[in-house]
Design a protein around this motif. Structure first.
Motif, PDB file in Angstrom:
ATOM      1  N   SER A 127      36.816  33.087  44.831  1.00 10.85           N
ATOM      2  CA  SER A 127      35.913  34.098  45.370  1.00 10.85           C
ATOM      3  C   SER A 127      36.439  35.486  45.015  1.00 10.85           C
ATOM      4  N   PRO A 128      35.604  36.322  44.385  1.00  9.40           N
ATOM      5  CA  PRO A 128      36.067  37.673  44.073  1.00  9.40           C
ATOM      6  C   PRO A 128      36.455  38.458  45.328  1.00  9.40           C
ATOM      7  N   GLN A 129      35.727  38.261  46.405  1.00  6.71           N
ATOM      8  CA  GLN A 129      36.036  38.971  47.642  1.00  6.71           C
ATOM      9  C   GLN A 129      37.415  38.574  48.169  1.00  6.71           C
ATOM     10  N   ASP A 130      37.703  37.269  48.194  1.00  4.77           N
ATOM     11  CA  ASP A 130      39.008  36.804  48.651  1.00  4.77           C
ATOM     12  C   ASP A 130      40.121  37.304  47.734  1.00  4.77           C
ATOM     13  N   ALA A 131      39.857  37.304  46.427  1.00  2.35           N
ATOM     14  CA  ALA A 131      40.858  37.737  45.458  1.00  2.35           C
ATOM     15  C   ALA A 131      41.231  39.194  45.666  1.00  2.35           C
ATOM     16  N   ALA A 171      32.649  43.113  36.275  1.00  3.99           N
ATOM     17  CA  ALA A 171      32.767  41.656  36.298  1.00  3.99           C
ATOM     18  C   ALA A 171      34.075  41.188  35.671  1.00  3.99           C
ATOM     19  N   ASN A 172      34.504  41.796  34.579  1.00  4.14           N
ATOM     20  CA  ASN A 172      35.758  41.388  33.938  1.00  4.14           C
ATOM     21  C   ASN A 172      36.951  41.653  34.846  1.00  4.14           C
ATOM     22  N   LEU A 173      36.930  42.770  35.555  1.00  2.00           N
ATOM     23  CA  LEU A 173      38.000  43.080  36.487  1.00  2.00           C
ATOM     24  C   LEU A 173      38.033  42.055  37.617  1.00  2.00           C
ATOM     25  N   ASP A 222      39.557  38.864  36.317  1.00  3.17           N
ATOM     26  CA  ASP A 222      41.009  39.010  36.178  1.00  3.17           C
ATOM     27  C   ASP A 222      41.703  38.901  37.531  1.00  3.17           C
ATOM     28  N   VAL A 223      41.137  39.547  38.539  1.00  5.23           N
ATOM     29  CA  VAL A 223      41.719  39.506  39.885  1.00  5.23           C
ATOM     30  C   VAL A 223      41.679  38.083  40.437  1.00  5.23           C
ATOM     31  N   MET A 224      40.590  37.385  40.198  1.00  2.48           N
ATOM     32  CA  MET A 224      40.476  36.000  40.661  1.00  2.48           C
ATOM     33  C   MET A 224      41.524  35.117  39.982  1.00  2.48           C
ATOM     34  N   LEU A 225      41.720  35.301  38.686  1.00  2.69           N
ATOM     35  CA  LEU A 225      42.711  34.507  37.964  1.00  2.69           C
ATOM     36  C   LEU A 225      44.124  34.809  38.458  1.00  2.69           C
ATOM     37  N   LEU A 226      44.426  36.087  38.670  1.00  8.28           N
ATOM     38  CA  LEU A 226      45.758  36.469  39.146  1.00  8.28           C
ATOM     39  C   LEU A 226      46.052  35.913  40.538  1.00  8.28           C
ATOM     40  N   SER A 227      45.048  35.899  41.380  1.00  8.28           N
ATOM     41  CA  SER A 227      45.275  35.477  42.764  1.00  8.28           C
ATOM     42  C   SER A 227      45.063  33.982  42.972  1.00  8.28           C
ATOM     43  N   GLY A 228      44.453  33.312  42.000  1.00  5.09           N
ATOM     44  CA  GLY A 228      44.217  31.876  42.124  1.00  5.09           C
ATOM     45  C   GLY A 228      43.108  31.523  43.092  1.00  5.09           C
ATOM     46  N   THR A 229      42.155  32.409  43.273  1.00  2.83           N
ATOM     47  CA  THR A 229      41.037  32.133  44.179  1.00  2.83           C
ATOM     48  C   THR A 229      39.749  31.962  43.396  1.00  2.83           C
TER      49      THR A 229
END
Length: 66
Positions: free
Chosen positions: A24-28, A10-12, A15-22
């Motif tokens: 949705s975790p899937q979209d990120a 979940a933390n990963l 982080d990916v969502m924050l970096l990509s600005g999305t």
């Protein structure tokens, strides 16, 4: 196009969502993977080496004899 499911910590995922600005975790994850692949293709185009970055880093060079 076929799809796969990948489980992430979940933390990963956050982080990916924050970096990509999305939102949705899937979209990120998809955006980051696409960016990673595009960078690899750009590197290949600049260097002409499809294996750039995959060389064996475990080799320790022998020091020159003095």
């Amino acid at each position: 196009m076929p799809k796969i499911t990948v489980s992430l910590d979940a933390n990963l995922a956050i982080d990916v969502m924050l970096l990509s600005g999305t939102r949705s975790p899937q979209d990120a994850v998809e955006l980051i993977v696409r960016d990673y692949l595009a960078r690899g293709h750009r590197t290949e185009a600049r260097t002409g080496r499809p294996d750039h970055g995959t060389e064996d880093r475990g080799h320790i060079p022998t020091p020159p004899e003095t």
